[in-house]
Design an enzyme around this catalytic site. Structure first.
Site, PDB file in Angstrom:
ATOM      1  CD  GLU A  63      59.900 -67.895  16.777  1.00 53.65           C
ATOM      2  OE1 GLU A  63      58.883 -67.677  16.101  1.00 53.65           O
ATOM      3  OE2 GLU A  63      60.021 -67.554  17.968  1.00 53.65           O
ATOM      4  CG  HIS A 103      60.484 -62.944  18.610  1.00 55.31           C
ATOM      5  ND1 HIS A 103      59.162 -62.659  18.352  1.00 55.31           N
ATOM      6  CD2 HIS A 103      60.526 -64.259  18.954  1.00 55.31           C
ATOM      7  CE1 HIS A 103      58.437 -63.764  18.526  1.00 55.31           C
ATOM      8  NE2 HIS A 103      59.243 -64.741  18.888  1.00 55.31           N
ATOM      9  CG  HIS A 162      57.269 -65.843  23.196  1.00 63.39           C
ATOM     10  ND1 HIS A 162      57.918 -67.027  23.419  1.00 63.39           N
ATOM     11  CD2 HIS A 162      57.476 -65.551  21.878  1.00 63.39           C
ATOM     12  CE1 HIS A 162      58.501 -67.437  22.292  1.00 63.39           C
ATOM     13  NE2 HIS A 162      58.251 -66.555  21.340  1.00 63.39           N
ATOM     14  CG  HIS A 208      54.607 -66.347  18.272  1.00 68.21           C
ATOM     15  ND1 HIS A 208      55.212 -66.627  17.069  1.00 68.21           N
ATOM     16  CD2 HIS A 208      55.608 -66.332  19.178  1.00 68.21           C
ATOM     17  CE1 HIS A 208      56.521 -66.790  17.254  1.00 68.21           C
ATOM     18  NE2 HIS A 208      56.779 -66.613  18.516  1.00 68.21           N
TER      19      HIS A 208
HETATM   20 ZN   LIG Z   1      58.694 -66.673  19.267  1.00 59.03          ZN
END
Ligand SMILES: [Zn+2]
Length: 241
Positions: free
Chosen positions: A80, A99, A101, A169
């Protein structure tokens, strides 16, 4: 392996950031933090594909503007990484990105309830927390931002905001430094947790106004060194490369 073209300070901050975010359970085996190169601003640096708690300076990879490793670097990058590359391209002022979760944030990406600044530590959320729905860009998806077009769509959903939620996500936050992006990732999770708690009580919830959000964001910038020093100390000495 050639060392990334960033200052030693930035490399140290990035390693500390990975470990801090893991310690705060904002990142687990998944998720990542990156920084724009302070020597070649069209490039950015993040660890190779590795659990954040294990990152050392030797694991940092330099990626080009298209989120690809430099020639000769055969290590496996994060799938990602396009999240980072496309946000850096769209937002020249952004210097660091996380980033995650983050668990408490997930409900706000799958319902009509908006994540809003409930206290001063989450004040940067005044900018809005748009939800990116990957289905609109790619109906046959596995939720992951696996290529540049998906990264571009995510950057488009983020717009001028500080945080974008990703349906089913996680979320991505930006900052003008590594400490600021870490601060925002930690307090997005906390803000989400507190907002969920507040919904159990008699409402309506009094959120920060936009003006309070702006002012408090500026105040928090001025004291960022304090939590950063504390958080760094708590992870120092672990896994030096
Ligand atoms: Zn992710």
């Amino acid at each position: 392996m050639k060392k990334p073209s960033i200052s030693r300070q930035l490399a140290e901050d990035l390693v500390a950031a990975s470990r801090i975010l893991a310690q705060h359970e904002v990142l687990d085996a998944y998720g990542h933090v990156s920084a724009r190169s302070d020597k070649r601003p069209e490039r950015f640096v993040m660890s190779r594909s590795l659990a954040p708690a294990l990152v050392t300076a030797a694991d940092l990879m330099e990626l080009d503007a298209d989120s690809e490793p430099l020639p000769g670097d055969k290590r496996k990058g994060f799938l990602e990484r396009y999240i980072h590359g496309e946000i850096y391209r769209a937002r020249p002022e952004v210097m660091a990105i996380v980033h995650s979760h983050s668990a408490s944030v997930i409900p706000f990406g799958v319902t009509r309830s908006k994540l809003r600044p409930i206290y001063h530590m989450g004040s940067f959320l005044w900018s809005g927390t748009p939800v990116f729905d990957i289905r609109k860009t790619k109906p046959d998806n596995d939720l992951l931002i696996r290529d540049r077009p998906l990264g571009q769509a995510l950057a488009g959903a983020l717009g001028k905001c500080n945080c974008v939620l990703m349906r089913g996500h996680g979320m991505t936050v930006i900052g003008d430094s590594v400490p600021e992006a870490v601060f925002r990732a930690i307090y997005t999770e906390m803000n989400a947790r507190l907002q969920l708690q507040a919904t159990q009580l008699e409402g309506p919830i009094e959120f920060l106004s936009e003006e309070e959000g702006r002012r408090s964001t500026a105040s928090n910038r001025g004291t960022l060194e304090r939590p950063w020093e504390l958080w760094k100390k708590a992870v120092s000495g672990r896994g030096r490369s």
